[in-house]
Design a protein around this motif. Structure first.
Motif, PDB file in Angstrom:
ATOM      1  N   UNK A 352       0.848  -1.185   0.000  1.00 57.96           N
ATOM      2  CA  UNK A 352       0.000   0.000   0.000  1.00 57.96           C
ATOM      3  C   UNK A 352       0.886   1.239   0.000  1.00 57.96           C
ATOM      4  N   UNK A 353       0.275   2.402  -0.120  1.00 61.11           N
ATOM      5  CA  UNK A 353       1.034   3.651  -0.220  1.00 61.11           C
ATOM      6  C   UNK A 353       1.866   3.914   1.034  1.00 61.11           C
ATOM      7  N   UNK A 354       1.280   3.703   2.220  1.00 66.99           N
ATOM      8  CA  UNK A 354       2.007   3.974   3.467  1.00 66.99           C
ATOM      9  C   UNK A 354       3.185   3.020   3.645  1.00 66.99           C
ATOM     10  N   UNK A 355       3.028   1.786   3.195  1.00 69.10           N
ATOM     11  CA  UNK A 355       4.142   0.837   3.272  1.00 69.10           C
ATOM     12  C   UNK A 355       5.267   1.278   2.335  1.00 69.10           C
ATOM     13  N   UNK A 356       4.894   1.768   1.161  1.00 65.95           N
ATOM     14  CA  UNK A 356       5.905   2.255   0.223  1.00 65.95           C
ATOM     15  C   UNK A 356       6.656   3.448   0.817  1.00 65.95           C
ATOM     16  N   UNK A 357       5.925   4.337   1.487  1.00 68.68           N
ATOM     17  CA  UNK A 357       6.573   5.477   2.142  1.00 68.68           C
ATOM     18  C   UNK A 357       7.524   5.013   3.250  1.00 68.68           C
ATOM     19  N   UNK A 358       7.116   3.989   3.986  1.00 68.83           N
ATOM     20  CA  UNK A 358       7.977   3.452   5.043  1.00 68.83           C
ATOM     21  C   UNK A 358       9.257   2.872   4.446  1.00 68.83           C
ATOM     22  N   UNK A 359       9.144   2.130   3.360  1.00 70.63           N
ATOM     23  CA  UNK A 359      10.321   1.541   2.713  1.00 70.63           C
ATOM     24  C   UNK A 359      11.272   2.640   2.236  1.00 70.63           C
ATOM     25  N   UNK A 360      10.720   3.692   1.623  1.00 74.43           N
ATOM     26  CA  UNK A 360      11.556   4.808   1.176  1.00 74.43           C
ATOM     27  C   UNK A 360      12.269   5.471   2.356  1.00 74.43           C
ATOM     28  N   UNK A 361      11.556   5.592   3.459  1.00 70.03           N
ATOM     29  CA  UNK A 361      12.146   6.202   4.654  1.00 70.03           C
ATOM     30  C   UNK A 361      13.273   5.341   5.202  1.00 70.03           C
ATOM     31  N   UNK A 362      13.044   4.045   5.274  1.00 65.75           N
ATOM     32  CA  UNK A 362      14.068   3.143   5.792  1.00 65.75           C
ATOM     33  C   UNK A 362      15.288   3.095   4.871  1.00 65.75           C
ATOM     34  N   UNK A 363      15.047   3.199   3.568  1.00 62.11           N
ATOM     35  CA  UNK A 363      16.134   3.098   2.613  1.00 62.11           C
ATOM     36  C   UNK A 363      16.992   4.366   2.573  1.00 62.11           C
ATOM     37  N   UNK A 364      16.371   5.517   2.733  1.00 60.19           N
ATOM     38  CA  UNK A 364      17.075   6.785   2.512  1.00 60.19           C
ATOM     39  C   UNK A 364      17.589   7.453   3.784  1.00 60.19           C
ATOM     40  N   UNK A 365      16.968   7.202   4.932  1.00 57.80           N
ATOM     41  CA  UNK A 365      17.403   7.854   6.167  1.00 57.80           C
ATOM     42  C   UNK A 365      18.573   7.097   6.787  1.00 57.80           C
ATOM     43  N   UNK A 366      19.555   7.849   7.317  1.00 61.50           N
ATOM     44  CA  UNK A 366      20.658   7.224   8.060  1.00 61.50           C
ATOM     45  C   UNK A 366      20.397   7.457   9.535  1.00 61.50           C
ATOM     46  N   UNK A 367      20.037   6.407  10.215  1.00 60.15           N
ATOM     47  CA  UNK A 367      19.780   6.477  11.653  1.00 60.15           C
ATOM     48  C   UNK A 367      20.933   5.785  12.360  1.00 60.15           C
ATOM     49  N   UNK A 368      21.798   6.553  12.963  1.00 57.49           N
ATOM     50  CA  UNK A 368      22.964   5.973  13.644  1.00 57.49           C
ATOM     51  C   UNK A 368      23.562   6.991  14.588  1.00 57.49           C
ATOM     52  N   UNK A 369      24.305   6.499  15.558  1.00 61.37           N
ATOM     53  CA  UNK A 369      25.116   7.356  16.414  1.00 61.37           C
ATOM     54  C   UNK A 369      26.425   7.647  15.684  1.00 61.37           C
ATOM     55  N   UNK A 370      27.005   8.784  15.978  1.00 61.63           N
ATOM     56  CA  UNK A 370      28.223   9.166  15.267  1.00 61.63           C
ATOM     57  C   UNK A 370      29.137   9.981  16.167  1.00 61.63           C
TER      58      UNK A 370
END
Length: 421
Positions: A352-370
């Motif tokens: 669905x559209x919201x799942x696609x948005x979630x996948x894009x978010x997971x793929x493009x965002x860098x969530x990490x400590x630095x």
């Protein structure tokens, strides 16, 4: 309407409640001067410049700076080599760590309130594996690390006492007592000016122990923070995993909520990293240098069995502590990206559209400590740090060879008491 009360288990499983006894130990070591840590709510947390906790930390910093000066004067008299520079580097580093922890304590309350809001959001949705108590994990890890740090310090002092006793017998030096001789060797800068007494010796020993505990306090705070963030990201993973087979199809509202939760945690990682980044840089640099130093000295002939036991224990504990720091910080990135694997397995019927948005978010965002943006802590970083140890070790071996014979104190020389100013 009556207010809904939070369940006891939920209150206990929040990070702020789990960290409360840990911060009590930190304050006994003068490293985290925040008031109100015994209260159940982070609203009562406060930092005051004119408080017992801050004044203790300030005197600890002052003592560390005094030891930096003492070590500098000692090196000025006898010369520097790869081995004897560790003293001044240790005191400079511990003073820096305590200053960073004090600065973190000054800014801790807003972050603690944000953690509490996030915990309240997630505790109500804990299911399956995520329902495992965070509090027990935090307490167990903290207890083991603090005990190991104290044991490391105790082994160090025991080795010093044994080596100094052997030295006194070899040189035929007359000593009034073992405690008096130990004090005259370790704290000549004070006991050459005042009569020896046990309370003053105990005071300096306590402050020395507090300084050395700064390393563990710094690393432990980073480890526990990474552990708590990973724990929450795993909860998101546990929520979406049942839908990977396609047998059960989730509503679009479900994926919208998951995306909101992931964004909430991503912002928490960003805000946490903003405060922890200086500590992460200090921890990474210090631990890598200390591992190289311990490896450089571990193969040398030891003065006694006690010295060998201490150095092997210190090296083992240091490697484990450093590995835990890198592992738990790297797991923040790994667990944040873990839902992407599940989402890719969901068949078309569940898309669905919201799942696609979630996948894009997971793929493009860098969530990490630095480390202030200089490097991001991931599994690749762990391998890079291991390679850095090899490089540093080669540099230290070259430095040790170039300075061989410089700064060595001959047996039975009065320069053995060179901490006298």
């Amino acid at each position: 309407m009556p207010r809904k009360s939070r369940s006891p288990s939920s209150a206990m499983d929040s990070l702020n409640n789990a960290l409360r006894p840990v911060f009590v130990v930190f304050q006994l070591m003068g490293t985290f001067p925040v008031g109100g840590i015994l209260q159940r709510s982070p609203i009562g947390l406060r930092f005051r410049w004119l408080s017992v906790q801050f004044l203790f930390s300030l005197t600890l910093i002052g003592f560390g700076l005094l030891m930096v000066y003492i070590e500098y004067k000692r090196l000025e008299r006898i010369g520097a080599n790869a081995n004897n520079t560790i003293g001044i580097l240790v005191y400079v580093d511990t003073v820096l760590i305590i200053a960073l922890l004090v600065n973190l304590a000054r800014k801790w309350r807003p972050l603690a309130l944000e953690w509490e809001r996030v915990d309240r959001e997630f505790l109500a949705k804990e299911t399956g594996e995520a329902k495992k108590s965070l509090r027990k994990t935090v307490w167990f890890t903290s207890g083991v690390m603090i005990v190991c740090a104290l044991l490391d310090h105790l082994l160090s002092k025991t080795a010093d006492i044994i080596n100094q006793s052997n030295e006194a017998r070899f040189c035929n030096w007359e000593i009034k007592s073992s405690a008096h001789y130990f004090a005259s060797r370790q704290y000549a800068f004070i006991f050459n000016h005042i009569p020896f007494n046990i309370p003053v010796l105990a005071f300096f020993e306590y402050y020395t122990a507090a300084l050395t505990m700064a390393w563990t306090c710094q690393d432990l705070l980073i480890i526990l923070t990474g552990m708590a963030l990973s724990h929450r990201f795993r909860q998101i993973y546990a929520q979406i995993q049942p839908f990977s087979s396609g047998i059960v199809v989730a509503a679009e509202k479900f994926w919208s909520d998951i995306r909101a939760q992931h964004s909430l945690l991503g912002q928490l990682v960003h805000d946490t990293n903003r405060l922890l980044a200086p500590l992460i840089i200090a921890s990474s640099g210090t631990n890598l240098y200390l591992i190289c130093f311990q490896l450089l000295n571990i193969s040398k002939k030891q003065e006694s069995l006690a010295s060998s036991i201490h150095r092997w224990f210190a090296l083992s504990y240091l490697i484990v502590r450093t590995t835990l720091v890198f592992y738990h910080t790297a797991m923040v990135n790994e667990t944040a990206r873990a839902p992407l694997t599940v989402c890719r397995r969901i068949p078309n019927i569940g898309w669905c559209l919201e799942l696609e948005r979630l996948v894009d978010q997971l793929r493009n965002e860098r969530v990490s400590l630095s480390g202030m943006g200089f490097f991001h802590l991931t599994k690749r970083t762990m391998l890079a740090m291991a390679g850095t140890v090899v490089t540093y070790e080669l540099v230290m071996l070259k430095f040790a060879k170039d300075t061989e014979g410089i700064g060595d104190v001959k047996p039975c020389s009065r320069l053995a008491f060179s901490k006298d100013t």
